[in-house]
Design a protein around this motif. Sequence first.
Motif, PDB file in Angstrom:
ATOM      1  N   HIS A  73       0.958  -0.808  -0.283  1.00 54.90           N
ATOM      2  CA  HIS A  73      -0.373   0.025  -0.046  1.00 54.90           C
ATOM      3  C   HIS A  73       0.887   1.307  -0.500  1.00 54.90           C
ATOM      4  O   HIS A  73       2.086   0.985   0.593  1.00 54.90           O
ATOM      5  CB  HIS A  73      -1.254  -0.456   1.322  1.00 54.90           C
ATOM      6  CG  HIS A  73      -1.495   0.876   0.968  1.00 54.90           C
ATOM      7  ND1 HIS A  73      -1.497   2.471   1.175  1.00 54.90           N
ATOM      8  CD2 HIS A  73      -3.580   1.020   0.980  1.00 54.90           C
ATOM      9  CE1 HIS A  73      -3.146   3.011   1.337  1.00 54.90           C
ATOM     10  NE2 HIS A  73      -3.833   2.187   0.891  1.00 54.90           N
ATOM     11  N   ILE A  74       0.518   2.179  -0.351  1.00 55.82           N
ATOM     12  CA  ILE A  74       1.363   3.501  -0.653  1.00 55.82           C
ATOM     13  C   ILE A  74       1.586   4.252   0.372  1.00 55.82           C
ATOM     14  O   ILE A  74       2.914   4.494   0.649  1.00 55.82           O
ATOM     15  CB  ILE A  74       0.196   4.301  -1.672  1.00 55.82           C
ATOM     16  CG1 ILE A  74       1.431   5.828  -1.723  1.00 55.82           C
ATOM     17  CG2 ILE A  74      -1.214   5.143  -0.752  1.00 55.82           C
ATOM     18  CD1 ILE A  74       2.040   5.219  -2.774  1.00 55.82           C
ATOM     19  N   HIS A  80       7.951   6.633   2.952  1.00 57.93           N
ATOM     20  CA  HIS A  80       6.931   7.294   3.920  1.00 57.93           C
ATOM     21  C   HIS A  80       7.463   6.334   5.028  1.00 57.93           C
ATOM     22  O   HIS A  80       7.464   6.812   6.311  1.00 57.93           O
ATOM     23  CB  HIS A  80       5.606   7.302   3.567  1.00 57.93           C
ATOM     24  CG  HIS A  80       4.452   7.437   4.749  1.00 57.93           C
ATOM     25  ND1 HIS A  80       4.400   9.229   5.031  1.00 57.93           N
ATOM     26  CD2 HIS A  80       3.843   6.576   5.710  1.00 57.93           C
ATOM     27  CE1 HIS A  80       4.054   9.472   6.448  1.00 57.93           C
ATOM     28  NE2 HIS A  80       3.710   7.741   6.449  1.00 57.93           N
ATOM     29  N   HIS A  81       6.979   5.083   4.895  1.00 62.68           N
ATOM     30  CA  HIS A  81       7.832   4.035   6.146  1.00 62.68           C
ATOM     31  C   HIS A  81       9.162   2.801   5.420  1.00 62.68           C
ATOM     32  O   HIS A  81       9.140   2.453   4.802  1.00 62.68           O
ATOM     33  CB  HIS A  81       6.967   3.225   6.288  1.00 62.68           C
ATOM     34  CG  HIS A  81       5.570   3.395   7.286  1.00 62.68           C
ATOM     35  ND1 HIS A  81       4.999   3.590   6.873  1.00 62.68           N
ATOM     36  CD2 HIS A  81       5.203   3.340   8.802  1.00 62.68           C
ATOM     37  CE1 HIS A  81       3.756   4.287   7.503  1.00 62.68           C
ATOM     38  NE2 HIS A  81       4.229   4.176   8.865  1.00 62.68           N
ATOM     39  N   GLY A  82       9.522   3.692   6.475  1.00 62.93           N
ATOM     40  CA  GLY A  82      11.404   3.120   5.657  1.00 62.93           C
ATOM     41  C   GLY A  82      11.625   2.505   6.322  1.00 62.93           C
ATOM     42  O   GLY A  82      10.907   1.795   7.179  1.00 62.93           O
ATOM     43  N   VAL A  88      11.527  -1.491  13.699  1.00 62.86           N
ATOM     44  CA  VAL A  88      10.550  -0.723  15.202  1.00 62.86           C
ATOM     45  C   VAL A  88       9.115  -2.014  15.407  1.00 62.86           C
ATOM     46  O   VAL A  88       9.088  -1.616  16.546  1.00 62.86           O
ATOM     47  CB  VAL A  88      10.387   0.973  14.807  1.00 62.86           C
ATOM     48  CG1 VAL A  88       9.654   0.989  15.905  1.00 62.86           C
ATOM     49  CG2 VAL A  88      12.336   0.931  15.084  1.00 62.86           C
ATOM     50  N   ALA A  89       8.797  -1.789  14.788  1.00 61.61           N
ATOM     51  CA  ALA A  89       7.615  -2.813  14.898  1.00 61.61           C
ATOM     52  C   ALA A  89       7.401  -4.072  15.737  1.00 61.61           C
ATOM     53  O   ALA A  89       6.467  -4.671  16.639  1.00 61.61           O
ATOM     54  CB  ALA A  89       6.911  -2.654  13.583  1.00 61.61           C
ATOM     55  N   ILE A 122       9.048  -7.764   1.280  1.00 62.10           N
ATOM     56  CA  ILE A 122       7.559  -6.513   1.013  1.00 62.10           C
ATOM     57  C   ILE A 122       7.973  -5.595  -0.434  1.00 62.10           C
ATOM     58  O   ILE A 122       7.015  -5.471  -0.792  1.00 62.10           O
ATOM     59  CB  ILE A 122       7.458  -5.969   1.909  1.00 62.10           C
ATOM     60  CG1 ILE A 122       7.085  -6.770   3.428  1.00 62.10           C
ATOM     61  CG2 ILE A 122       6.121  -4.787   2.436  1.00 62.10           C
ATOM     62  CD1 ILE A 122       6.308  -6.994   5.101  1.00 62.10           C
ATOM     63  N   ARG A 123       9.328  -5.402  -0.380  1.00 65.29           N
ATOM     64  CA  ARG A 123      10.132  -4.545  -1.223  1.00 65.29           C
ATOM     65  C   ARG A 123       9.519  -4.568  -2.502  1.00 65.29           C
ATOM     66  O   ARG A 123       9.528  -4.003  -3.337  1.00 65.29           O
ATOM     67  CB  ARG A 123      10.769  -3.495  -0.869  1.00 65.29           C
ATOM     68  CG  ARG A 123      11.445  -3.414   0.738  1.00 65.29           C
ATOM     69  CD  ARG A 123      10.354  -1.846   0.634  1.00 65.29           C
ATOM     70  NE  ARG A 123      10.773  -1.522   2.297  1.00 65.29           N
ATOM     71  CZ  ARG A 123       9.722  -0.586   2.366  1.00 65.29           C
ATOM     72  NH1 ARG A 123       8.625   0.064   2.032  1.00 65.29           N
ATOM     73  NH2 ARG A 123      10.364   0.077   3.776  1.00 65.29           N
ATOM     74  N   ALA A 124      10.011  -6.391  -2.407  1.00 69.74           N
ATOM     75  CA  ALA A 124       9.683  -6.254  -3.736  1.00 69.74           C
ATOM     76  C   ALA A 124       7.850  -6.735  -4.507  1.00 69.74           C
ATOM     77  O   ALA A 124       8.212  -6.549  -5.820  1.00 69.74           O
ATOM     78  CB  ALA A 124      10.103  -8.159  -3.979  1.00 69.74           C
ATOM     79  N   LEU A 125       7.808  -7.038  -3.463  1.00 69.10           N
ATOM     80  CA  LEU A 125       5.971  -7.054  -3.348  1.00 69.10           C
ATOM     81  C   LEU A 125       5.149  -5.678  -3.876  1.00 69.10           C
ATOM     82  O   LEU A 125       4.505  -4.987  -4.848  1.00 69.10           O
ATOM     83  CB  LEU A 125       5.150  -7.322  -2.476  1.00 69.10           C
ATOM     84  CG  LEU A 125       5.187  -8.642  -2.522  1.00 69.10           C
ATOM     85  CD1 LEU A 125       4.557  -8.759  -0.746  1.00 69.10           C
ATOM     86  CD2 LEU A 125       4.391  -9.562  -3.216  1.00 69.10           C
ATOM     87  N   GLN A 126       6.040  -4.652  -3.407  1.00 70.71           N
ATOM     88  CA  GLN A 126       5.827  -3.358  -3.596  1.00 70.71           C
ATOM     89  C   GLN A 126       5.824  -2.678  -4.973  1.00 70.71           C
ATOM     90  O   GLN A 126       4.955  -1.853  -5.728  1.00 70.71           O
ATOM     91  CB  GLN A 126       6.468  -2.470  -2.542  1.00 70.71           C
ATOM     92  CG  GLN A 126       5.924  -2.363  -0.912  1.00 70.71           C
ATOM     93  CD  GLN A 126       6.416  -1.395   0.322  1.00 70.71           C
ATOM     94  OE1 GLN A 126       7.478  -1.383  -0.212  1.00 70.71           O
ATOM     95  NE2 GLN A 126       5.835  -1.193   0.827  1.00 70.71           N
TER      96      GLN A 126
END
Length: 132
Positions: A73-74, A80-82, A88-89, A122-126
């Motif tokens: 999601h954008i 925005h979320h490095g 951290v999460a 996640i970055r690959a999916l994005q």
Amino acid sequence: MKLKLGILGLAILVGAGFWAMSGQQAQSVMVDVTVPELSAPEQKGAALFAQNCATCHGENAAGKDGVGPPLVHIIYEPSHHGDGSFYVAARMGVRAHHWSFGNMPAQPQITDEDVAKIVAYIRALQRANGIF
């Protein structure tokens, strides 16, 4: 008379069971996700995501309506979320701030090495879905 009451009672129990189960339908995904061909590290991240994150964030990070937000999601784009926000999460949890799903608890079972693999996935999916 006992037979009629027994049948009526059984019918009420069966009906109540169906009614109760209808509220536990599978949650729908929130976004459609195209899954690209994944590298070996991204595949490891996919497996870790499925094991540790998909319960809330859905298969392929598509989110689960009423359960957890999509990470494809954008809002979760790198600017925005490095990547650090995922560490951290996992370590500390996250107070709800973009969505109304509630707070995300810390995930102490996930190591920093696991997070790195999950983030790569996640970055690959994005990227495959137009989020840079």
